[in-house]
Write a protein that holds these residues in place. Structure first.
Motif, PDB file in Angstrom:
ATOM      1  N   VAL A 101       0.842  -1.202   0.000  1.00 29.45           N
ATOM      2  CA  VAL A 101       0.000   0.000   0.000  1.00 29.45           C
ATOM      3  C   VAL A 101       0.878   1.254   0.000  1.00 29.45           C
ATOM      4  O   VAL A 101       0.626   2.203  -0.758  1.00 29.45           O
ATOM      5  N   VAL A 102       1.904   1.274   0.833  1.00 23.70           N
ATOM      6  CA  VAL A 102       2.801   2.432   0.894  1.00 23.70           C
ATOM      7  C   VAL A 102       3.428   2.675  -0.480  1.00 23.70           C
ATOM      8  O   VAL A 102       3.463   3.810  -0.964  1.00 23.70           O
ATOM      9  N   TYR A 103       3.907   1.629  -1.116  1.00 21.02           N
ATOM     10  CA  TYR A 103       4.479   1.772  -2.458  1.00 21.02           C
ATOM     11  C   TYR A 103       3.448   2.344  -3.424  1.00 21.02           C
ATOM     12  O   TYR A 103       3.749   3.236  -4.207  1.00 21.02           O
ATOM     13  N   ARG A 104       2.248   1.802  -3.372  1.00 17.75           N
ATOM     14  CA  ARG A 104       1.200   2.246  -4.300  1.00 17.75           C
ATOM     15  C   ARG A 104       0.850   3.712  -4.083  1.00 17.75           C
ATOM     16  O   ARG A 104       0.671   4.465  -5.048  1.00 17.75           O
ATOM     17  N   VAL A 105       0.776   4.138  -2.815  1.00 19.40           N
ATOM     18  CA  VAL A 105       0.496   5.541  -2.503  1.00 19.40           C
ATOM     19  C   VAL A 105       1.606   6.441  -3.060  1.00 19.40           C
ATOM     20  O   VAL A 105       1.348   7.554  -3.505  1.00 19.40           O
ATOM     21  N   GLN A 106       2.822   5.941  -3.064  1.00 20.94           N
ATOM     22  CA  GLN A 106       3.959   6.689  -3.591  1.00 20.94           C
ATOM     23  C   GLN A 106       4.046   6.614  -5.120  1.00 20.94           C
ATOM     24  O   GLN A 106       4.970   7.156  -5.703  1.00 20.94           O
ATOM     25  N   GLY A 107       3.095   5.923  -5.734  1.00 27.85           N
ATOM     26  CA  GLY A 107       3.101   5.807  -7.187  1.00 27.85           C
ATOM     27  C   GLY A 107       4.032   4.729  -7.712  1.00 27.85           C
ATOM     28  O   GLY A 107       4.337   4.684  -8.903  1.00 27.85           O
ATOM     29  N   ARG A 108       4.469   3.861  -6.832  1.00 24.17           N
ATOM     30  CA  ARG A 108       5.355   2.761  -7.225  1.00 24.17           C
ATOM     31  C   ARG A 108       4.618   1.438  -7.063  1.00 24.17           C
ATOM     32  O   ARG A 108       3.553   1.388  -6.460  1.00 24.17           O
ATOM     33  N   VAL A 109       5.199   0.394  -7.600  1.00 28.32           N
ATOM     34  CA  VAL A 109       4.603  -0.936  -7.501  1.00 28.32           C
ATOM     35  C   VAL A 109       5.593  -1.866  -6.807  1.00 28.32           C
ATOM     36  O   VAL A 109       6.725  -2.026  -7.279  1.00 28.32           O
ATOM     37  N   ILE A 121      -4.734 -10.583   1.927  1.00 31.79           N
ATOM     38  CA  ILE A 121      -5.075 -11.038   0.574  1.00 31.79           C
ATOM     39  C   ILE A 121      -5.847  -9.948  -0.166  1.00 31.79           C
ATOM     40  O   ILE A 121      -5.531  -9.617  -1.321  1.00 31.79           O
ATOM     41  N   ILE A 122      -6.852  -9.380   0.485  1.00 31.13           N
ATOM     42  CA  ILE A 122      -7.635  -8.309  -0.132  1.00 31.13           C
ATOM     43  C   ILE A 122      -6.716  -7.159  -0.538  1.00 31.13           C
ATOM     44  O   ILE A 122      -6.769  -6.662  -1.666  1.00 31.13           O
ATOM     45  N   THR A 123      -5.879  -6.737   0.381  1.00 33.92           N
ATOM     46  CA  THR A 123      -5.016  -5.583   0.153  1.00 33.92           C
ATOM     47  C   THR A 123      -4.026  -5.832  -0.977  1.00 33.92           C
ATOM     48  O   THR A 123      -3.879  -5.003  -1.883  1.00 33.92           O
ATOM     49  N   ILE A 124      -3.358  -6.973  -0.940  1.00 31.40           N
ATOM     50  CA  ILE A 124      -2.346  -7.279  -1.957  1.00 31.40           C
ATOM     51  C   ILE A 124      -2.976  -7.359  -3.340  1.00 31.40           C
ATOM     52  O   ILE A 124      -2.416  -6.851  -4.318  1.00 31.40           O
ATOM     53  N   LEU A 125      -4.143  -7.973  -3.433  1.00 35.99           N
ATOM     54  CA  LEU A 125      -4.806  -8.053  -4.740  1.00 35.99           C
ATOM     55  C   LEU A 125      -5.363  -6.700  -5.168  1.00 35.99           C
ATOM     56  O   LEU A 125      -5.352  -6.358  -6.356  1.00 35.99           O
ATOM     57  N   ALA A 126      -5.840  -5.913  -4.206  1.00 41.69           N
ATOM     58  CA  ALA A 126      -6.435  -4.616  -4.547  1.00 41.69           C
ATOM     59  C   ALA A 126      -5.401  -3.615  -5.044  1.00 41.69           C
ATOM     60  O   ALA A 126      -5.707  -2.795  -5.910  1.00 41.69           O
ATOM     61  N   VAL A 127      -4.193  -3.653  -4.503  1.00 43.17           N
ATOM     62  CA  VAL A 127      -3.177  -2.671  -4.910  1.00 43.17           C
ATOM     63  C   VAL A 127      -2.301  -3.161  -6.056  1.00 43.17           C
ATOM     64  O   VAL A 127      -1.433  -2.419  -6.518  1.00 43.17           O
ATOM     65  N   ALA A 128      -2.536  -4.381  -6.514  1.00 46.86           N
ATOM     66  CA  ALA A 128      -1.765  -4.882  -7.665  1.00 46.86           C
ATOM     67  C   ALA A 128      -2.065  -4.005  -8.876  1.00 46.86           C
ATOM     68  O   ALA A 128      -3.178  -3.496  -9.024  1.00 46.86           O
ATOM     69  N   PRO A 129      -1.075  -3.827  -9.730  1.00 44.08           N
ATOM     70  CA  PRO A 129      -1.303  -2.956 -10.894  1.00 44.08           C
ATOM     71  C   PRO A 129      -2.373  -3.512 -11.827  1.00 44.08           C
ATOM     72  O   PRO A 129      -2.502  -4.725 -11.981  1.00 44.08           O
ATOM     73  N   ASP A 130      -3.126  -2.600 -12.400  1.00 41.19           N
ATOM     74  CA  ASP A 130      -4.118  -2.984 -13.392  1.00 41.19           C
ATOM     75  C   ASP A 130      -3.400  -3.355 -14.677  1.00 41.19           C
ATOM     76  O   ASP A 130      -2.265  -2.928 -14.911  1.00 41.19           O
ATOM     77  N   PRO A 131      -4.072  -4.118 -15.533  1.00 39.82           N
ATOM     78  CA  PRO A 131      -3.407  -4.483 -16.792  1.00 39.82           C
ATOM     79  C   PRO A 131      -3.180  -3.245 -17.654  1.00 39.82           C
ATOM     80  O   PRO A 131      -3.927  -2.279 -17.586  1.00 39.82           O
ATOM     81  N   ALA A 132      -2.142  -3.320 -18.434  1.00 42.49           N
ATOM     82  CA  ALA A 132      -1.865  -2.222 -19.363  1.00 42.49           C
ATOM     83  C   ALA A 132      -2.958  -2.206 -20.426  1.00 42.49           C
ATOM     84  O   ALA A 132      -3.414  -3.263 -20.875  1.00 42.49           O
TER      85      ALA A 132
END
Length: 173
Positions: free
Chosen positions: A25-33, A158-169
């Motif tokens: 989540v922290v990575y995602r908030v920072q715009g990273r994956v 599980i919810i969090t990890i799947l929710a913050v995973a990048p969307d497909p290009a």
């Protein structure tokens, strides 16, 4: 290995899952994956398989009788372990909505059971079977993590990890 030792081990694994989810989540908030889509499936599968193994060890090795709420959590976690493992092998991220649909009620049941264990006056004494109450605390891993606490952490991770995973290009047309 004793039941308290196993509880400590599974509590450490639950905390590792929570740490991974928080970091993602922290990575995602920072715009990273932190985790790409496939790695998200692998990590979520590992969490679900670990939670499944933990529940089986507690009931089949240490003979802790699952209560009604524990059975419902198992009903939601066990298929998640299978679905996520197969999806990780197949690199099939399309299972995300289905697994989240299983994990959300699992987490909600987990929260309810943790509240039932810690503050039974809130949920009332009719929350479960009087012969095998949902408020019963069999073990506390690391001094705080009951079996439902660890299950709840697993579902939320599980919810969090799947929710913050990048969307497909997006597809180029």
């Amino acid at each position: 290995m004793t039941a308290p030792d196993a509880a400590n081990l599974f509590a450490v694994l639950a905390l590792a899952a929570a740490a991974m989810a928080i970091t993602a989540v922290v990575y995602r908030v920072q715009g990273r994956v932190l985790l790409d889509r496939h790695t998200s499936l692998v990590v979520a599968a590992a969490i679900a398989v670990g939670a499944t193994a933990g529940s089986l060890v507690m009931s089949d090795v240490f003979h802790f009788e699952p209560c009604l709420l524990c059975w419902w959590q198992r009903i939601l976690m066990y298929p998640s372990a299978i679905i996520l493992t197969l999806a990780a092998v197949r690199r099939d991220f399309s299972v995300r909505p289905s697994v989240i649909a299983l994990a959300v009620p699992g987490a909600m049941i987990g929260v309810w059971q943790v509240v039932t264990q810690r503050i039974p006056t809130i949920t009332g004494s009719t929350a479960c079977d009087p012969d095998n109450p949902c408020s019963l605390i069999w073990v506390e891993g690391l001094g705080f993590a009951t079996i439902p606490t660890m299950a709840c952490i697993g579902f939320v991770a599980i919810i969090t990890i799947l929710a913050v995973a990048p969307d497909p290009a997006p597809l180029d047309h």
